[in-house]
Design a protein around this motif. Structure first.
Motif, PDB file in Angstrom:
ATOM      1  N   SER A 181     -43.486 -46.080 -55.379  1.00 49.12           N
ATOM      2  CA  SER A 181     -42.786 -44.989 -54.540  1.00 49.12           C
ATOM      3  C   SER A 181     -42.234 -44.125 -55.624  1.00 49.12           C
ATOM      4  CB  SER A 181     -42.555 -45.869 -53.299  1.00 49.12           C
ATOM      5  OG  SER A 181     -43.352 -46.587 -52.690  1.00 49.12           O
ATOM      6  N   TYR A 182     -41.060 -44.736 -56.131  1.00 46.68           N
ATOM      7  CA  TYR A 182     -40.246 -43.911 -57.100  1.00 46.68           C
ATOM      8  C   TYR A 182     -40.933 -43.069 -58.373  1.00 46.68           C
ATOM      9  CZ  TYR A 182     -36.602 -47.409 -55.793  1.00 46.68           C
ATOM     10  OH  TYR A 182     -35.946 -47.968 -54.858  1.00 46.68           O
ATOM     11  N   LYS A 183     -42.135 -43.477 -58.887  1.00 43.23           N
ATOM     12  CA  LYS A 183     -42.110 -42.645 -59.324  1.00 43.23           C
ATOM     13  C   LYS A 183     -43.218 -41.330 -58.900  1.00 43.23           C
ATOM     14  CE  LYS A 183     -43.557 -46.328 -62.984  1.00 43.23           C
ATOM     15  NZ  LYS A 183     -44.813 -47.355 -63.703  1.00 43.23           N
ATOM     16  N   LYS A 184     -43.705 -42.034 -57.633  1.00 40.00           N
ATOM     17  CA  LYS A 184     -44.553 -40.654 -57.034  1.00 40.00           C
ATOM     18  C   LYS A 184     -43.563 -39.605 -56.404  1.00 40.00           C
ATOM     19  CE  LYS A 184     -47.186 -39.550 -52.650  1.00 40.00           C
ATOM     20  NZ  LYS A 184     -47.383 -40.709 -51.542  1.00 40.00           N
ATOM     21  N   LEU A 185     -42.036 -40.048 -55.923  1.00 32.72           N
ATOM     22  CA  LEU A 185     -40.561 -39.394 -55.315  1.00 32.72           C
ATOM     23  C   LEU A 185     -39.956 -39.127 -55.887  1.00 32.72           C
ATOM     24  CD1 LEU A 185     -38.770 -39.126 -53.357  1.00 32.72           C
ATOM     25  CD2 LEU A 185     -37.895 -41.702 -54.084  1.00 32.72           C
ATOM     26  N   PHE A 186     -40.551 -39.521 -57.705  1.00 35.43           N
ATOM     27  CA  PHE A 186     -39.454 -38.221 -58.643  1.00 35.43           C
ATOM     28  C   PHE A 186     -41.067 -37.755 -59.635  1.00 35.43           C
ATOM     29  CE2 PHE A 186     -36.652 -41.419 -56.860  1.00 35.43           C
ATOM     30  CZ  PHE A 186     -35.353 -39.800 -56.554  1.00 35.43           C
ATOM     31  N   GLN A 187     -41.700 -37.526 -59.259  1.00 40.39           N
ATOM     32  CA  GLN A 187     -43.077 -36.292 -59.878  1.00 40.39           C
ATOM     33  C   GLN A 187     -42.674 -35.713 -60.323  1.00 40.39           C
ATOM     34  OE1 GLN A 187     -46.501 -37.091 -58.273  1.00 40.39           O
ATOM     35  NE2 GLN A 187     -45.823 -35.763 -56.311  1.00 40.39           N
ATOM     36  N   ARG A 188     -41.620 -34.533 -59.606  1.00 43.75           N
ATOM     37  CA  ARG A 188     -41.730 -33.377 -60.051  1.00 43.75           C
ATOM     38  C   ARG A 188     -40.621 -33.495 -60.300  1.00 43.75           C
ATOM     39  NH1 ARG A 188     -42.203 -30.379 -54.638  1.00 43.75           N
ATOM     40  NH2 ARG A 188     -41.087 -32.710 -53.790  1.00 43.75           N
ATOM     41  N   SER A 189     -39.720 -34.124 -60.798  1.00 44.95           N
ATOM     42  CA  SER A 189     -37.741 -34.425 -61.235  1.00 44.95           C
ATOM     43  C   SER A 189     -38.236 -34.185 -63.153  1.00 44.95           C
ATOM     44  CB  SER A 189     -37.345 -35.709 -60.713  1.00 44.95           C
ATOM     45  OG  SER A 189     -37.073 -35.094 -59.245  1.00 44.95           O
ATOM     46  N   LEU A 190     -37.476 -34.102 -63.399  1.00 45.44           N
ATOM     47  CA  LEU A 190     -36.643 -34.748 -65.170  1.00 45.44           C
ATOM     48  C   LEU A 190     -35.376 -34.477 -65.116  1.00 45.44           C
ATOM     49  CD1 LEU A 190     -38.475 -33.709 -68.509  1.00 45.44           C
ATOM     50  CD2 LEU A 190     -35.845 -33.378 -68.041  1.00 45.44           C
ATOM     51  N   PHE A 191     -35.251 -35.958 -65.741  1.00 52.27           N
ATOM     52  CA  PHE A 191     -33.639 -37.279 -66.067  1.00 52.27           C
ATOM     53  C   PHE A 191     -33.015 -36.679 -68.180  1.00 52.27           C
ATOM     54  CE2 PHE A 191     -34.910 -38.359 -62.508  1.00 52.27           C
ATOM     55  CZ  PHE A 191     -33.796 -39.102 -61.983  1.00 52.27           C
ATOM     56  N   LEU A 192     -32.580 -35.434 -67.802  1.00 50.86           N
ATOM     57  CA  LEU A 192     -32.412 -35.757 -69.384  1.00 50.86           C
ATOM     58  C   LEU A 192     -30.691 -36.433 -69.320  1.00 50.86           C
ATOM     59  CD1 LEU A 192     -32.356 -33.356 -72.270  1.00 50.86           C
ATOM     60  CD2 LEU A 192     -31.370 -31.976 -71.069  1.00 50.86           C
ATOM     61  N   GLY A 193     -31.300 -36.684 -70.579  1.00 53.70           N
ATOM     62  CA  GLY A 193     -29.903 -37.268 -70.858  1.00 53.70           C
ATOM     63  C   GLY A 193     -29.488 -38.381 -72.625  1.00 53.70           C
ATOM     64  N   VAL A 233     -38.523 -27.116 -70.402  1.00 51.73           N
ATOM     65  CA  VAL A 233     -39.057 -26.000 -69.890  1.00 51.73           C
ATOM     66  C   VAL A 233     -40.714 -26.781 -69.868  1.00 51.73           C
ATOM     67  CG1 VAL A 233     -39.668 -23.285 -70.306  1.00 51.73           C
ATOM     68  CG2 VAL A 233     -37.913 -24.852 -70.409  1.00 51.73           C
ATOM     69  N   LYS A 234     -41.541 -26.898 -70.732  1.00 50.49           N
ATOM     70  CA  LYS A 234     -42.885 -27.360 -70.669  1.00 50.49           C
ATOM     71  C   LYS A 234     -43.369 -28.253 -70.061  1.00 50.49           C
ATOM     72  CE  LYS A 234     -43.684 -26.906 -76.001  1.00 50.49           C
ATOM     73  NZ  LYS A 234     -43.905 -27.458 -77.029  1.00 50.49           N
ATOM     74  N   ARG A 235     -42.702 -29.181 -69.466  1.00 50.64           N
ATOM     75  CA  ARG A 235     -43.230 -30.328 -68.230  1.00 50.64           C
ATOM     76  C   ARG A 235     -42.476 -29.351 -67.204  1.00 50.64           C
ATOM     77  NH1 ARG A 235     -40.637 -35.762 -70.700  1.00 50.64           N
ATOM     78  NH2 ARG A 235     -41.135 -35.461 -73.040  1.00 50.64           N
ATOM     79  N   LYS A 236     -42.115 -28.067 -66.894  1.00 52.65           N
ATOM     80  CA  LYS A 236     -41.988 -27.275 -65.923  1.00 52.65           C
ATOM     81  C   LYS A 236     -41.406 -28.495 -64.416  1.00 52.65           C
ATOM     82  CE  LYS A 236     -45.951 -24.390 -67.021  1.00 52.65           C
ATOM     83  NZ  LYS A 236     -46.976 -23.359 -66.652  1.00 52.65           N
ATOM     84  N   PRO A 237     -40.527 -29.493 -64.206  1.00 52.30           N
ATOM     85  CA  PRO A 237     -39.921 -29.899 -63.600  1.00 52.30           C
ATOM     86  C   PRO A 237     -39.010 -29.090 -62.543  1.00 52.30           C
ATOM     87  CG  PRO A 237     -38.219 -30.200 -65.131  1.00 52.30           C
ATOM     88  CD  PRO A 237     -39.339 -29.268 -65.373  1.00 52.30           C
ATOM     89  N   GLU A 238     -39.353 -29.072 -61.317  1.00 54.52           N
ATOM     90  CA  GLU A 238     -38.861 -29.066 -60.198  1.00 54.52           C
ATOM     91  C   GLU A 238     -37.036 -28.979 -59.685  1.00 54.52           C
ATOM     92  OE1 GLU A 238     -41.293 -28.863 -56.160  1.00 54.52           O
ATOM     93  OE2 GLU A 238     -42.676 -28.413 -57.491  1.00 54.52           O
ATOM     94  N   TYR A 239     -36.560 -30.748 -60.457  1.00 56.81           N
ATOM     95  CA  TYR A 239     -35.644 -31.329 -60.039  1.00 56.81           C
ATOM     96  C   TYR A 239     -35.301 -31.466 -61.470  1.00 56.81           C
ATOM     97  CZ  TYR A 239     -37.337 -31.178 -55.042  1.00 56.81           C
ATOM     98  OH  TYR A 239     -37.651 -30.872 -53.717  1.00 56.81           O
ATOM     99  N   ILE A 240     -34.304 -31.411 -61.791  1.00 58.24           N
ATOM    100  CA  ILE A 240     -33.190 -31.549 -63.286  1.00 58.24           C
ATOM    101  C   ILE A 240     -32.001 -32.438 -62.732  1.00 58.24           C
ATOM    102  CG2 ILE A 240     -32.461 -30.574 -65.897  1.00 58.24           C
ATOM    103  CD1 ILE A 240     -34.263 -28.200 -65.206  1.00 58.24           C
ATOM    104  N   PHE A 241     -32.285 -33.631 -63.616  1.00 57.77           N
ATOM    105  CA  PHE A 241     -30.394 -34.758 -63.548  1.00 57.77           C
ATOM    106  C   PHE A 241     -29.871 -34.471 -64.992  1.00 57.77           C
ATOM    107  CE2 PHE A 241     -33.237 -35.204 -59.650  1.00 57.77           C
ATOM    108  CZ  PHE A 241     -32.482 -35.453 -59.157  1.00 57.77           C
ATOM    109  N   ILE A 242     -29.251 -33.537 -65.010  1.00 47.99           N
ATOM    110  CA  ILE A 242     -28.042 -34.248 -66.432  1.00 47.99           C
ATOM    111  C   ILE A 242     -27.086 -35.139 -66.816  1.00 47.99           C
ATOM    112  CG2 ILE A 242     -27.345 -33.215 -68.166  1.00 47.99           C
ATOM    113  CD1 ILE A 242     -28.031 -30.568 -67.640  1.00 47.99           C
ATOM    114  N   GLN A 243     -27.740 -36.203 -67.308  1.00 47.83           N
ATOM    115  CA  GLN A 243     -26.068 -37.254 -67.546  1.00 47.83           C
ATOM    116  C   GLN A 243     -26.120 -36.862 -68.746  1.00 47.83           C
ATOM    117  OE1 GLN A 243     -27.272 -40.970 -66.239  1.00 47.83           O
ATOM    118  NE2 GLN A 243     -24.554 -41.319 -66.186  1.00 47.83           N
ATOM    119  N   LEU A 244     -24.922 -37.056 -69.605  1.00 46.78           N
ATOM    120  CA  LEU A 244     -24.462 -36.463 -70.983  1.00 46.78           C
ATOM    121  C   LEU A 244     -22.809 -37.092 -70.699  1.00 46.78           C
ATOM    122  CD1 LEU A 244     -26.572 -33.349 -72.228  1.00 46.78           C
ATOM    123  CD2 LEU A 244     -26.847 -35.742 -72.280  1.00 46.78           C
TER     124      LEU A 244
END
Length: 228
Positions: free
Chosen positions: A48-60, A97-108
């Motif tokens: 479910s988590y994988k489905k829920l965040f399939q349009r997201s990308l976490f950068l960190g 950018v290549k992965r074209k996420p709709e939601y981007i979470f950045i934790q740095l």
């Protein structure tokens, strides 16, 4: 009783026993012994988590990397690694950018505050601002959310006093988010509620932390899928 009759009787008994065993085995559907993904609550929730965040990308950095390392999210939804700073993250923009996420979470910032410079906070946030600008310029429709640096244990602070600057750094990240008009979430409350989930170094987290993090983000953003 003749010898032939006794043999015939024994053969008959053996035949009946074999038939009974066959019927007993046949009454159990082999498929019922196979555990489907939906039958295991833990596996189902993970899916479910994988489905829920399939349009997201976490950068960190390595803390964010735990999402894929512990298989909570798929690798294509995580772009992170040990030692990653805001400056080094600029090198990931093209891949992001290549992965074209709709939601981007950045934790740095966990590594940034350790950077050997006179003012690590100012140095880091200048690159952080550049990172946000580049991402927003190339993915203008993506929703960007900055996540605070997670606190460390008292023991970790004692071993590395520069971790005492996490609070001040997070204030800078919050101000940067307001300036750039992107989201900001403070993760310190969920860490405070689950201090038992620190890893042995008092900096990173055990696998159980990451579903809690995603639940927190899901509730904050109002995602409409139930992972429980």
């Amino acid at each position: 009783m003749s010898k032939n009759k006794m043999i015939i009787m024994l053969i008959g008994i053996v035949t009946l026993l074999l038939a009974a065993c066959g019927n007993q085995s046949g009454s159990r559907n082999p498929a019922s012994l196979t555990l489907n993904e939906g039958d295991n609550p833990a596996t189902s929730k993970q899916a479910s988590y994988k489905k829920l965040f399939q349009r997201s990308l976490f950068l960190g950095d390595s803390i964010t990397e735990g999402l894929s390392y512990h298989d909570v999210l798929n690798e294509e939804n995580v772009l992170a690694g040990a030692g990653k700073t805001a400056q080094f993250a600029l090198e990931d923009v093209e891949e992001l950018v290549k992965r074209k996420p709709e939601y981007i979470f950045i934790q740095l910032g966990s590594d940034d505050i350790l950077w050997p410079t006179d003012n690590p906070k100012e140095y880091s946030l200048s690159y952080y601002a550049q990172l946000i600008d580049e991402i927003a310029g190339k993915l203008p429709d993506a929703a960007i959310t900055l996540l605070s640096v997670t606190p460390v244990t008292a023991e970790a602070e004692s071993s590395e006093p520069r971790y005492l600057n996490i609070g001040e750094y997070n204030e800078g990240v919050k101000e940067l988010a307001a300036e750039k008009q992107v989201g900001f979430f403070d993760l310190s409350p969920i860490v405070a509620d689950h201090t038992e989930l620190y890893d042995t170094d008092g900096i990173h987290f055990q696998a159980e932390y990451y579903p809690i993090l995603l639940d927190f983000l899901k509730d904050k953003l109002g995602y409409g899928i139930n992972t429980k």
